[in-house]
Scaffold this active site. Sequence first.
Site, short mmCIF file in Angstrom:
data_model
loop_
_atom_site.label_atom_id
_atom_site.label_comp_id
_atom_site.label_asym_id
_atom_site.label_seq_id
_atom_site.Cartn_x
_atom_site.Cartn_y
_atom_site.Cartn_z
N GLU A 99 19.78 19.47 3.04
CA GLU A 99 19.16 18.56 3.98
C GLU A 99 20.20 17.61 4.54
OE1 GLU A 99 15.98 16.54 2.05
OE2 GLU A 99 14.87 18.40 1.67
N CYS A 112 23.33 11.00 7.53
CA CYS A 112 23.34 10.97 6.06
C CYS A 112 23.55 12.40 5.60
CB CYS A 112 22.00 10.41 5.57
SG CYS A 112 21.85 10.44 3.79
N CYS A 123 19.58 12.21 -12.36
CA CYS A 123 18.90 10.91 -12.43
C CYS A 123 17.39 11.16 -12.40
CB CYS A 123 19.32 10.02 -11.27
SG CYS A 123 21.10 9.78 -11.22
N CYS A 126 15.28 11.04 -8.98
CA CYS A 126 15.87 11.63 -7.77
C CYS A 126 15.43 13.09 -7.60
CB CYS A 126 17.38 11.55 -7.85
SG CYS A 126 18.20 12.45 -6.53
N1 SAH Z 1 24.78 11.09 -5.77
C1 SAH Z 1 25.08 9.94 -5.01
C2 SAH Z 1 24.72 10.07 -3.53
C3 SAH Z 1 23.42 10.75 -3.21
S1 SAH Z 1 21.96 9.93 -3.73
C4 SAH Z 1 24.46 8.71 -5.60
O1 SAH Z 1 23.66 8.85 -6.52
O2 SAH Z 1 24.82 7.63 -5.18
C5 SAH Z 1 21.79 8.71 -2.45
C6 SAH Z 1 21.08 7.45 -2.91
O3 SAH Z 1 19.67 7.68 -3.02
C7 SAH Z 1 21.50 6.90 -4.26
O4 SAH Z 1 21.68 5.50 -4.18
C8 SAH Z 1 20.33 7.24 -5.14
O5 SAH Z 1 20.27 6.44 -6.27
C9 SAH Z 1 19.19 7.05 -4.19
N2 SAH Z 1 17.94 7.66 -4.58
C10 SAH Z 1 17.76 8.85 -5.18
N3 SAH Z 1 16.45 9.08 -5.37
C11 SAH Z 1 15.78 8.02 -4.87
C12 SAH Z 1 14.42 7.68 -4.76
N4 SAH Z 1 13.47 8.49 -5.23
N5 SAH Z 1 14.08 6.50 -4.18
C13 SAH Z 1 15.05 5.68 -3.69
N6 SAH Z 1 16.37 5.95 -3.76
C14 SAH Z 1 16.73 7.10 -4.35
FE1 SF4 Z 2 21.64 10.97 -9.28
FE2 SF4 Z 2 20.39 12.15 -7.24
FE3 SF4 Z 2 22.72 10.89 -6.79
FE4 SF4 Z 2 22.65 13.19 -8.17
S1 SF4 Z 2 22.08 12.91 -6.01
S2 SF4 Z 2 23.77 11.36 -8.74
S3 SF4 Z 2 20.73 13.02 -9.30
S4 SF4 Z 2 20.79 9.98 -7.45
#
Ligand code: SAH
Ligand code: SF4
Length: 351
Positions: A99, A112, A123, A126
């Site tokens: 995406e 993005c 995480c 996520c």
């Molecule tokens: N892996 C990297 C970049 C991709 S995630 C990282 O974790 O920073 C991009 C952002 O979206 C990160 O800040 C992540 O914590 C956040 N994110 C992921 N799932 C989310 C959710 N369900 N609601 C809000 N932010 C979320």
């Molecule tokens: Fe964590 Fe999602 Fe960022 Fe991967 S993409 S590091 S699982 S927030």
Amino acid sequence: MSQPTIQPTIQLTNYDLPTLQSLLADWGQPAYRAQQLWEWLYVHLATGFDQMTNLPQSLRERLAAETAIGLPQVVDTAQSADGETRKHLLRLEDGETVETVLMRYRRRRTACISTQVGCAIGCAFCATGQMGFRRNLTSGEIVAQALHFARELRAKGDRLTNVVLMGMGEPLANYDASLAAIRRLIHPRGFNLGQRHITLSTVGLVPSIERLAGEGLQITLAISLHAATDKLRDQLIPTNRRYGLDALFEACYHYTERTGRRVSFEWALIEGVNDTPEQARALAARLTGLLAHVNLIPLNPTPDYAGRPSSRERIAAFTAELERSRVPYTLRVRRGVDIQAGCGQLRRLNE
Ligand code: SAH
Ligand code: SF4
């Protein structure tokens, strides 16, 4: 009988300028041809070799036969009701999909982009983490996402102003490709995006942050913090068990020292989990003396996580604590929630 050798197709977006120069030198081309081709790719955003009118016909034919511009195939598109956020599902050469999202906010046009198919970090909240890790993207596949939106915008007389590595995947777990992509996007005689208009978001892989600090770049580093105590962050973000908060903040200090750039901290507000006044105070204590900015965003609910976005009242109590400690923050609205923009994780940098 010998088998005919099949020349693998060269994806030009995987090449930096010196590599392109040596390819064309091998083909017996004069040195200036590589720069011309580079400009067709990154300044004129060409989609076909027939457009490259200052290249000799024979070279265009060879390029068409042996190379590709790496145009991603859009297999699905969703647009938010307000029209300001658009998400594409792109199919890669091997059939995997990622995406990529375009957000419009006032004069900003922010792409993005994804760096991996899936993510190994896992995480809890996520959607990308919930799908697991499939593979790294190549630098060309990362760059191609930005070029794709740049072309779309140019067709409307507009232009791409910002790129955030905040889509699917952990950019510092695909370090070389992510850095190569950034260098390609900021190349002054090519795409020429301002370094300060690029943000790399990481879960906080400490050794890679230290390495990034030494790259001589002026990009913004965003840390997905989400919790200010190890006890809570261990639960939300598995890598925190390896690199605790002390080591993470030490790396952030080094980053600001070496680059002069302030660090952004991302905080998805989860009702009753990390939106307590205690967490806000712990966050303020962690940020004392650090050149920092906090980006708050209510959680985007995802299928495999029970957490909910914080209520207005809880957010107000949390931000009141930050204000008391004079922590600079921005409360961001959730963009494109109706289209699950950014695989349920989209967001930000569209202040
Ligand atoms: N892996 C990297 C970049 C991709 S995630 C990282 O974790 O920073 C991009 C952002 O979206 C990160 O800040 C992540 O914590 C956040 N994110 C992921 N799932 C989310 C959710 N369900 N609601 C809000 N932010 C979320
Ligand atoms: Fe964590 Fe999602 Fe960022 Fe991967 S993409 S590091 S699982 S927030």
